[in-house]
Design an enzyme around this catalytic site. Structure first.
Site, PDB file in Angstrom:
ATOM      1  N   ARG A   1       2.002   4.893  -0.055  1.00  0.00           N
ATOM      2  CA  ARG A   1       1.319   6.171   0.180  1.00  0.00           C
ATOM      3  C   ARG A   1       2.215   7.299  -0.321  1.00  0.00           C
ATOM      4  O   ARG A   1       3.444   7.120  -0.435  1.00  0.00           O
ATOM      5  CB  ARG A   1       1.014   6.321   1.675  1.00  0.00           C
TER       6      ARG A   1
ATOM      7  N   GLU B   1      -2.428  -1.719  -3.477  1.00  0.00           N
ATOM      8  CA  GLU B   1      -3.640  -1.025  -3.057  1.00  0.00           C
ATOM      9  C   GLU B   1      -3.312   0.434  -2.753  1.00  0.00           C
ATOM     10  O   GLU B   1      -2.179   0.767  -2.399  1.00  0.00           O
ATOM     11  CB  GLU B   1      -4.267  -1.712  -1.832  1.00  0.00           C
TER      12      GLU B   1
ATOM     13  N   HIS C   1       0.874  -1.181   0.000  1.00  0.00           N
ATOM     14  CA  HIS C   1       0.000   0.000   0.000  1.00  0.00           C
ATOM     15  C   HIS C   1       0.906   1.225   0.000  1.00  0.00           C
ATOM     16  O   HIS C   1       1.187   1.794   1.062  1.00  0.00           O
ATOM     17  CB  HIS C   1      -0.892  -0.038   1.247  1.00  0.00           C
TER      18      HIS C   1
ATOM     19  N   GLY D   1      -2.164  -7.875   7.145  1.00  0.00           N
ATOM     20  CA  GLY D   1      -0.851  -7.327   7.463  1.00  0.00           C
ATOM     21  C   GLY D   1      -0.586  -7.227   8.948  1.00  0.00           C
ATOM     22  O   GLY D   1       0.223  -7.974   9.511  1.00  0.00           O
TER      23      GLY D   1
ATOM     24  N   HIS E   1      -8.740  -6.232   6.511  1.00  0.00           N
ATOM     25  CA  HIS E   1      -8.618  -5.242   7.588  1.00  0.00           C
ATOM     26  C   HIS E   1      -8.973  -5.877   8.920  1.00  0.00           C
ATOM     27  O   HIS E   1     -10.085  -6.337   9.123  1.00  0.00           O
ATOM     28  CB  HIS E   1      -9.460  -3.979   7.371  1.00  0.00           C
TER      29      HIS E   1
ATOM     30  N   HIS F   1       5.603   4.005   4.535  1.00  0.00           N
ATOM     31  CA  HIS F   1       5.785   2.549   4.658  1.00  0.00           C
ATOM     32  C   HIS F   1       6.544   2.063   3.405  1.00  0.00           C
ATOM     33  O   HIS F   1       7.752   2.166   3.354  1.00  0.00           O
ATOM     34  CB  HIS F   1       4.462   1.786   4.739  1.00  0.00           C
TER      35      HIS F   1
END
Ligand code: PXP
Length: 262
Positions: free
Chosen positions: A70, A95, A68, A238, A215, A75
């Site tokens: 960003r 994602e 993911h 995760g 999630h 991260h």
């Protein structure tokens, strides 16, 4: 001389057919490695090495790797995404929010799947699904660009029939159900917690959509979700998985998560 009798051949055929149908209904485990990148970034060096961890996850049984990225690269970095792509042997899922830089990255890297998430750059983690009705035009446009590039698409949604219907209208291949409300409600009443997700999963199935979920899934709540929705294509996990690995080690942790999907 024939080595196999007719009976042996029939048994082998049956075995092949059975194993094919087992493969078809298998729910894949995609490991989200963002937390590995967070740990690496804490010291500024290359420990742990994100690519090595991803490859180890694969060899320990993960069916896919999720990242993911960003905009602030707090991260996963863009360079990680490029580094992972040629080396991964399983499914690669990227994602994120489809800002222009994200779209550009995905179209260059061409992962197996892109998952569209409606999070703003400063958000700690994704905390809702898309309002697919309000964003229908935008999502339709973005999804088309990915589909034209041969990238399978998934849209992150709450367990809400209308949101799933509009995701289908926008042209997505799959939806990913936002499972935080399931995970939060699970300890009090797991039947009530899973019920809206089963309904949502049925809506997705009726619309011909593939189904992912993610999630806050964990060793505590994953198997019950799977038992109730065994036709999920993939779960993406995760935070809990990496936390469990501190105690169990990565290899055993991945084995245990895979066991929850049987
Ligand atoms: N799916 C999506 C769309 C996410 O944004 C996240 C978190 O990055 C996950 C799945 C994985 O959630 P968790 O880290 O709680 O397992």
């Amino acid at each position: 001389m024939a080595f196999f009798s007719q009976n042996d051949t029939n048994v082998s055929l049956l075995f092949v057919l059975l194993s094919q149908s087992i493969t078809t209904i298998m729910t894949k485990l995609s490991v989200n490695i963002n937390k590995i990148a967070t740990l690496r970034n804490a010291r500024g060096g290359d420990v742990p090495n994100v690519v090595k961890v991803a490859l180890d996850c694969e060899s320990f049984g993960a069916d896919g790797i999720t990242v993911h990225p960003r905009p602030d690269e707090r991260h996963i970095r863009r360079s990680d995404v490029y580094g992972l792509r040629p080396l991964l042997r399983t499914e690669f899922n990227i994602e994120g929010y489809p800002a222009p830089e994200f779209i550009d990255l995905v179209l260059k890297v061409k992962p197996h799947q892109v998952t569209l998430v409606p999070d703003s750059p400063e958000q700690l983690t994704s905390n809702s699904g898309w309002d697919t009705k309000k964003n229908l035009e935008f999502l339709t446009e973005v999804l088309e660009a990915f589909k034209n590039a041969g990238v399978r698409t998934s849209v992150f949604v709450s367990a809400d029939a209308e949101m799933i219907e509009y995701a289908a209208k926008a042209g997505t291949d799959r939806v990913e159900l936002y499972t935080e409300p399931y995970a939060t409600a699970y300890p009090q009443n797991k039947e009530a917690a899973v019920a809206p997700f089963v309904e949502a999963a049925k809506v997705a199935r009726c619309l011909g959509l593939g189904l992912n979920a993610g999630h806050d899934l964990s060793l505590v709540n994953l198997n019950y979700l799977y038992q109730n929705i065994p036709w999920m294509d993939e779960v993406s996990i995760g935070h809990s998985l990496v936390a469990d690995a501190l105690y169990l080690g990565l290899e055993r942790t991945i084995r245990e998560y895979k066991n929850c999907l049987r």
